[in-house]
Design a protein around this motif. Structure first.
Motif, PDB file in Angstrom:
ATOM      1  N   PHE A 104       0.824  -1.209   0.000  1.00  6.87           N
ATOM      2  CA  PHE A 104       0.000   0.000   0.000  1.00  6.87           C
ATOM      3  C   PHE A 104       0.863   1.267   0.000  1.00  6.87           C
ATOM      4  CE2 PHE A 104      -4.339  -1.447   1.944  1.00  6.87           C
ATOM      5  CZ  PHE A 104      -4.646  -2.058   0.748  1.00  6.87           C
ATOM      6  N   VAL A 144      -8.945   1.231  -0.288  1.00  9.63           N
ATOM      7  CA  VAL A 144      -8.181   0.842   0.907  1.00  9.63           C
ATOM      8  C   VAL A 144      -9.144   0.496   2.037  1.00  9.63           C
ATOM      9  CG1 VAL A 144      -6.704   1.744   2.753  1.00  9.63           C
ATOM     10  CG2 VAL A 144      -6.040   2.062   0.366  1.00  9.63           C
ATOM     11  N   LEU A 157       0.453   4.022  -2.830  1.00 12.25           N
ATOM     12  CA  LEU A 157      -0.227   5.264  -2.471  1.00 12.25           C
ATOM     13  C   LEU A 157       0.680   6.487  -2.621  1.00 12.25           C
ATOM     14  CD1 LEU A 157      -2.180   3.991   0.660  1.00 12.25           C
ATOM     15  CD2 LEU A 157      -3.172   4.660  -1.538  1.00 12.25           C
ATOM     16  N   THR A 179      -0.467   6.943  -6.572  1.00 11.75           N
ATOM     17  CA  THR A 179      -1.579   7.845  -6.272  1.00 11.75           C
ATOM     18  C   THR A 179      -1.093   9.269  -6.028  1.00 11.75           C
ATOM     19  OG1 THR A 179      -2.685   5.969  -5.215  1.00 11.75           O
ATOM     20  CG2 THR A 179      -3.648   8.140  -4.868  1.00 11.75           C
ATOM     21  N   LEU A 224      -3.803   6.946   6.442  1.00  8.47           N
ATOM     22  CA  LEU A 224      -4.454   6.014   5.521  1.00  8.47           C
ATOM     23  C   LEU A 224      -4.441   4.590   6.088  1.00  8.47           C
ATOM     24  CD1 LEU A 224      -2.989   7.400   2.181  1.00  8.47           C
ATOM     25  CD2 LEU A 224      -5.352   7.587   2.962  1.00  8.47           C
ATOM     26  N   SER A 249      -8.749   5.600  -4.456  1.00 14.67           N
ATOM     27  CA  SER A 249      -7.759   4.814  -3.707  1.00 14.67           C
ATOM     28  C   SER A 249      -8.135   4.710  -2.241  1.00 14.67           C
ATOM     29  CB  SER A 249      -6.366   5.437  -3.853  1.00 14.67           C
ATOM     30  OG  SER A 249      -5.927   5.378  -5.194  1.00 14.67           O
TER      31      SER A 249
END
Length: 394
Positions: A224, A297, A228, A232, A242, A293
């Motif tokens: 992740f 998640v 991210l 992202t 997050l 995103s």
């Protein structure tokens, strides 16, 4: 729900906080032992190695000696506290590594024994919900235990985090000695009877589904942070928030699944896998969008590892919920975890890009769904009685 179940959940929280907290104190451990970050990372792998290999062997030994579950859990917690104390005290990386292996061995056997005690103290139709509370300790460790351990490391030092786990383990042992009843059986189940359960082909099918579910989730979750930040476009300072959202989603999802896991075991897993596949594919296609995103998640957090109560309920109804059956299940889950992380990393290292772990997770989730198809045709397979009868056919 008996207080004992919550005590067992706190115990799992203590053990799994120790498993994961190394990830939050890598710089401190690297400086303390004068080693690379890769070597610090291996301390997590060594813990998992102990869980996968040593846990079932130690459990088999306790069964051979016919040690009751309550006594076994207390001895295992003593072993865990001793190994964790050595880890907290040592200045040697080699000794730290050996201590991590020992704690992994004890933790795996503890989880299996705790789930067996859980199965003894509640009615059959409440086992999934009770297991969700016990395994909720694992979710809480990721959402609360690891951040707290990291803060303690940053303000007091890494050793204080290790000693805190020792203190929590001792506290849980005292509570267990007071509140956990002796086994309801007149004599503990012997090793030969436990081993006989592994002739059940449906049990291995249940194990395989669990491995695929956890593998699919961790193939994505483990990567992740680079996805991210580099795909992202989030800043590194946003990552704790997050991941915190993901952890809260774990807790919520675990509570919801635990409520329905007993009566709707297969339906929960099928719906969960369909949502997980949808989330992974959507994340892969929309990773450049910050809003999408974040949503994916959270959705992965709601339906990934939170299927644990349904997985445990299925295993407990497919075979006698003995300590070895539950310990091997915990080992299989860790194998699935390692498989997912390795395959996700392999996708990146072979040039398929940072999003490849999401596609690996999708493939594993599809395999998990396929492993359930033979059971969906059986009418009423969600009911406890039909599942128990189905397991005895093998």
């Amino acid at each position: 729900m008996p207080l004992v179940v919550y005590i067992l959940g706190l115990t799992i929280f203590s053990l799994t906080t120790s498993e994961f907290m190394v990830a939050g104190m890598m710089p401190s451990l690297a400086a303390a032992f004068d080693i690379s970050l890769e070597q610090v990372g291996s301390l997590i792998s060594m813990y998992a190695f102990g869980m996968v290999i040593g846990g079932p062997l130690l459990t088999a030994g306790l069964l051979k000696l016919r040690v009751p579950n309550k006594s076994a859990l207390l001895w295992l917690l003593a072993l865990y506290a001793a190994a964790q104390s050595i880890a907290a005290s040592t200045d040697s990386y080699t000794i730290m590594t050996l201590a991590r292996i020992a704690t992994g061995v004890a933790a795996s056997a503890c989880i299996g024994t705790a789930l067996s005690i859980c199965a003894e103290v509640v009615a059959v139709e409440a086992r999934g919900r009770a297991a969700s509370i016990v395994l909720g300790g694992l979710m809480l460790a990721a959402a609360l235990g690891v951040p707290i351990a990291t803060l303690i490391d940053q303000n007091v030092g890494w050793r204080a985090s290790f000693w805190l786990v020792v203190a929590l383990t001792a506290l849980c042992a005292v509570a267990i000695s007071i509140r956990v009843p002796l086994s309801k059986s007149s004599a503990p189940i012997g090793l030969s009877k436990e081993l006989a359960e592994f002739k059940n082909g449906h049990l291995w099918s249940a194990y395989a589904t669990s491995a695929f579910i956890i593998g699919a989730t961790f193939a994505a979750f483990s990567y992740f942070t680079p996805i991210l930040t580099e795909v992202t476009g989030f800043s590194i300072t946003a990552i704790p928030w997050l991941l915190g959202m993901y952890g809260v989603a774990n807790i919520v999802g675990n509570a919801v699944v635990g409520r329905y896991a007993d009566k709707h075991t297969y339906s929960v897993m099928v719906c969960g896998l369909l949502l997980l596949i949808t989330a992974l594919v959507a994340f892969s296609l929309l990773a450049q969008s910050a809003t999408a995103s974040i949503m994916m998640v959270i959705l992965i957090g709601l339906v990934g590892v939170t299927m644990n109560p349904a997985m445990v309920a299925r295993v407990m109804r497919t075979a006698r919920p003995g300590t070895l059956v539950n310990t091997v299940h915990a080992s299989v889950i860790n194998i699935g975890l390692g498989m997912g992380v390795w395959l996700g990393g392999l996708g990146i290292s072979t040039g398929y890009g940072l999003l490849s772990p999401l596609w690996v997770g999708t493939l594993l989730a599809v395999l998990g769904l396929l492993s359930l198809l033979p059971y969906l045709a059986r009418r009423g397979s969600d009911s406890p009685s039909s599942q128990s009868a189905f397991g005895k056919q093998a």
